[in-house]
Design a protein around this motif. Structure first.
Motif, PDB file in Angstrom:
ATOM      1  N   GLU A 137      10.214  -7.326   0.777  1.00 16.81           N
ATOM      2  CA  GLU A 137      11.464  -8.082   0.643  1.00 16.81           C
ATOM      3  C   GLU A 137      12.681  -7.184   0.531  1.00 16.81           C
ATOM      4  O   GLU A 137      13.718  -7.457   1.154  1.00 16.81           O
ATOM      5  N   HIS A 138      12.579  -6.100  -0.240  1.00 16.32           N
ATOM      6  CA  HIS A 138      13.769  -5.296  -0.529  1.00 16.32           C
ATOM      7  C   HIS A 138      13.797  -3.963   0.212  1.00 16.32           C
ATOM      8  O   HIS A 138      14.880  -3.425   0.463  1.00 16.32           O
ATOM      9  N   MET A 139      12.628  -3.391   0.531  1.00 16.00           N
ATOM     10  CA  MET A 139      12.617  -2.078   1.169  1.00 16.00           C
ATOM     11  C   MET A 139      12.081  -2.112   2.588  1.00 16.00           C
ATOM     12  O   MET A 139      11.978  -1.064   3.238  1.00 16.00           O
ATOM     13  N   GLN A 140      11.709  -3.296   3.047  1.00 16.95           N
ATOM     14  CA  GLN A 140      11.201  -3.460   4.410  1.00 16.95           C
ATOM     15  C   GLN A 140       9.999  -2.560   4.675  1.00 16.95           C
ATOM     16  O   GLN A 140       9.847  -1.977   5.749  1.00 16.95           O
ATOM     17  N   LEU A 141       9.147  -2.415   3.662  1.00 19.98           N
ATOM     18  CA  LEU A 141       7.932  -1.625   3.805  1.00 19.98           C
ATOM     19  C   LEU A 141       6.751  -2.552   4.017  1.00 19.98           C
ATOM     20  O   LEU A 141       6.494  -3.424   3.193  1.00 19.98           O
ATOM     21  N   LYS A 142       6.040  -2.369   5.093  1.00 21.98           N
ATOM     22  CA  LYS A 142       4.884  -3.201   5.402  1.00 21.98           C
ATOM     23  C   LYS A 142       3.635  -2.330   5.456  1.00 21.98           C
ATOM     24  O   LYS A 142       3.678  -1.161   5.832  1.00 21.98           O
ATOM     25  N   SER A 143       2.526  -2.928   5.080  1.00 22.71           N
ATOM     26  CA  SER A 143       1.257  -2.212   5.129  1.00 22.71           C
ATOM     27  C   SER A 143       0.875  -1.943   6.575  1.00 22.71           C
ATOM     28  O   SER A 143       0.992  -2.815   7.430  1.00 22.71           O
ATOM     29  N   GLU A 144       0.405  -0.730   6.833  1.00 23.07           N
ATOM     30  CA  GLU A 144      -0.001  -0.339   8.170  1.00 23.07           C
ATOM     31  C   GLU A 144      -1.515  -0.389   8.283  1.00 23.07           C
ATOM     32  O   GLU A 144      -2.222   0.204   7.472  1.00 23.07           O
ATOM     33  N   ASN A 145      -1.986  -1.101   9.306  1.00 21.23           N
ATOM     34  CA  ASN A 145      -3.427  -1.225   9.572  1.00 21.23           C
ATOM     35  C   ASN A 145      -4.182  -1.772   8.361  1.00 21.23           C
ATOM     36  O   ASN A 145      -5.338  -1.424   8.117  1.00 21.23           O
ATOM     37  N   GLY A 146      -3.515  -2.622   7.596  1.00 21.86           N
ATOM     38  CA  GLY A 146      -4.159  -3.219   6.435  1.00 21.86           C
ATOM     39  C   GLY A 146      -4.305  -2.303   5.241  1.00 21.86           C
ATOM     40  O   GLY A 146      -4.905  -2.686   4.234  1.00 21.86           O
ATOM     41  N   GLU A 147      -3.770  -1.073   5.304  1.00 22.51           N
ATOM     42  CA  GLU A 147      -3.869  -0.126   4.196  1.00 22.51           C
ATOM     43  C   GLU A 147      -2.637  -0.234   3.313  1.00 22.51           C
ATOM     44  O   GLU A 147      -1.514  -0.361   3.797  1.00 22.51           O
ATOM     45  N   VAL A 148      -2.858  -0.159   2.013  1.00 18.77           N
ATOM     46  CA  VAL A 148      -1.765  -0.251   1.053  1.00 18.77           C
ATOM     47  C   VAL A 148      -1.147   1.127   0.881  1.00 18.77           C
ATOM     48  O   VAL A 148      -1.841   2.126   0.718  1.00 18.77           O
ATOM     49  N   SER A 149       0.179   1.183   0.917  1.00 19.28           N
ATOM     50  CA  SER A 149       0.881   2.443   0.740  1.00 19.28           C
ATOM     51  C   SER A 149       0.782   2.917  -0.697  1.00 19.28           C
ATOM     52  O   SER A 149       0.703   2.120  -1.640  1.00 19.28           O
ATOM     53  N   LEU A 150       0.788   4.242  -0.874  1.00 20.82           N
ATOM     54  CA  LEU A 150       0.748   4.800  -2.226  1.00 20.82           C
ATOM     55  C   LEU A 150       1.981   4.404  -3.024  1.00 20.82           C
ATOM     56  O   LEU A 150       1.916   4.269  -4.244  1.00 20.82           O
ATOM     57  N   ARG A 151       3.102   4.206  -2.346  1.00 21.46           N
ATOM     58  CA  ARG A 151       4.320   3.795  -3.043  1.00 21.46           C
ATOM     59  C   ARG A 151       4.185   2.408  -3.643  1.00 21.46           C
ATOM     60  O   ARG A 151       4.900   2.061  -4.588  1.00 21.46           O
ATOM     61  N   VAL A 152       3.279   1.617  -3.123  1.00 20.55           N
ATOM     62  CA  VAL A 152       3.009   0.285  -3.666  1.00 20.55           C
ATOM     63  C   VAL A 152       1.818   0.311  -4.610  1.00 20.55           C
ATOM     64  O   VAL A 152       1.823  -0.326  -5.668  1.00 20.55           O
ATOM     65  N   LEU A 153       0.798   1.071  -4.254  1.00 16.35           N
ATOM     66  CA  LEU A 153      -0.447   1.062  -5.011  1.00 16.35           C
ATOM     67  C   LEU A 153      -0.303   1.725  -6.385  1.00 16.35           C
ATOM     68  O   LEU A 153      -0.836   1.225  -7.374  1.00 16.35           O
ATOM     69  N   ILE A 154       0.408   2.842  -6.457  1.00 11.37           N
ATOM     70  CA  ILE A 154       0.493   3.584  -7.724  1.00 11.37           C
ATOM     71  C   ILE A 154       1.198   2.780  -8.816  1.00 11.37           C
ATOM     72  O   ILE A 154       0.667   2.658  -9.930  1.00 11.37           O
ATOM     73  N   PRO A 155       2.407   2.212  -8.575  1.00 11.24           N
ATOM     74  CA  PRO A 155       3.006   1.406  -9.659  1.00 11.24           C
ATOM     75  C   PRO A 155       2.194   0.175 -10.018  1.00 11.24           C
ATOM     76  O   PRO A 155       2.125  -0.210 -11.190  1.00 11.24           O
ATOM     77  N   ALA A 156       1.562  -0.462  -9.024  1.00 13.70           N
ATOM     78  CA  ALA A 156       0.720  -1.616  -9.323  1.00 13.70           C
ATOM     79  C   ALA A 156      -0.477  -1.202 -10.182  1.00 13.70           C
ATOM     80  O   ALA A 156      -0.860  -1.910 -11.121  1.00 13.70           O
ATOM     81  N   PHE A 157      -1.056  -0.059  -9.882  1.00  7.20           N
ATOM     82  CA  PHE A 157      -2.190   0.439 -10.665  1.00  7.20           C
ATOM     83  C   PHE A 157      -1.766   0.763 -12.093  1.00  7.20           C
ATOM     84  O   PHE A 157      -2.488   0.445 -13.048  1.00  7.20           O
ATOM     85  N   MET A 158      -0.592   1.361 -12.267  1.00 10.99           N
ATOM     86  CA  MET A 158      -0.124   1.694 -13.608  1.00 10.99           C
ATOM     87  C   MET A 158       0.134   0.436 -14.428  1.00 10.99           C
ATOM     88  O   MET A 158      -0.179   0.393 -15.628  1.00 10.99           O
ATOM     89  N   ILE A 159       0.713  -0.593 -13.811  1.00  9.40           N
ATOM     90  CA  ILE A 159       0.942  -1.852 -14.526  1.00  9.40           C
ATOM     91  C   ILE A 159      -0.392  -2.454 -14.962  1.00  9.40           C
ATOM     92  O   ILE A 159      -0.535  -2.946 -16.093  1.00  9.40           O
ATOM     93  N   SER A 160      -1.373  -2.425 -14.073  1.00  6.81           N
ATOM     94  CA  SER A 160      -2.683  -2.971 -14.407  1.00  6.81           C
ATOM     95  C   SER A 160      -3.332  -2.192 -15.545  1.00  6.81           C
ATOM     96  O   SER A 160      -3.942  -2.777 -16.452  1.00  6.81           O
ATOM     97  N   GLU A 161      -3.210  -0.869 -15.510  1.00 10.14           N
ATOM     98  CA  GLU A 161      -3.802  -0.049 -16.562  1.00 10.14           C
ATOM     99  C   GLU A 161      -3.115  -0.288 -17.906  1.00 10.14           C
ATOM    100  O   GLU A 161      -3.773  -0.312 -18.956  1.00 10.14           O
TER     101      GLU A 161
END
Length: 227
Positions: A137-161
């Motif tokens: 929505e804000h950075m126009q970043l889309k997953s490529e080939n169904g893989e999640v970018s580290l810029r998305v995965l790392i903060p989501a992982f930290m919130i979950s932890e």
């Protein structure tokens, strides 16, 4: 006459121009300087250290065990939990790179893949979807080939932890809170208004934690939560 050395002879051999290899060296030094922060972000360290902090606060000991002891225990538990991930990253990425068998780009992919798999196995779908939607929505970043970018995965992982660490912390602090309430009720009923209940409850909380073999239970529970 002064001799000006060739810049290519002063830096390690590799692909690309001398300027490109200098940028690669600077980027590598930057990553190495941020290694402690990366250890916190992409490993099990966050959950473990939050749980240990709740334990010390629940017992009521402000400086025992010392911060050095708590951080060291959290680090060694992190190395224990992350051993398969570290071994895979070392064998598949770091060793071939040091032998000049693969390029830096390929080594980066092989090193980060084990950590991505670990994070994807423990991240909550709700947190991952939130960060992914915000990126689109804000950075126009889309997953490529169904893989999640580290810029998305790392903060989501930290919130979950952090969420799981607070859940474990609640379960740790609850028995000590019950002991505090019992001691406070007894002191109030005996008319001991001037004596803080925490002074009397501290030995009982320490005794309770020792009798149930709390360190064994806590460390075992934290390690099992990752498997």
């Amino acid at each position: 006459m002064a001799q000006v050395p060739d810049l290519n002879s002063l830096i390690p051999a590799g692909e690309g121009s001398a300027a490109g290899r200098i940028i690669q060296l600077v980027a590598m030094l930057t990553v190495l300087s941020l290694a402690p922060g990366l250890l916190v972000m992409v490993t099990s360290f966050t959950r473990i250290v939050v749980a240990l902090s709740f334990l010390r606060s629940g017992i009521g000991l402000q400086s025992t065990p010392a911060n050095l002891i708590m951080i060291s225990l959290a680090l060694f538990m992190t190395f224990y939990v992350m051993a398969p991930t570290f071994d895979r990253a070392w064998k598949d990425g770091v060793q071939p790179l040091t032998r000049n068998e693969i390029s830096e780009e390929e080594a980066f992919t092989k090193i980060t893949d084990p950590f991505k798999e670990f994070m994807q196995a423990h991240v909550r779908d709700k947190d991952l979807k939130l960060l992914d939607d915000l990126a689109v929505e804000h950075m126009q970043l889309k997953s490529e080939n169904g893989e999640v970018s580290l810029r998305v995965l790392i903060p989501a992982f930290m919130i979950s932890e952090l969420r799981r660490g607070f859940e474990i912390g609640f379960l740790i602090a609850l028995p000590f809170l019950v002991i505090d309430m019992i001691v406070a009720t007894l002191t109030m009923s005996m008319g001991m208004m001037m004596l803080p209940p925490t002074v009397l409850s501290l030995p009982f909380k320490v005794l309770f934690f020792v009798l149930i073999d709390g360190w064994n239970m806590l460390v075992g529970g934290l390690v099992r939560s990752f498997f």
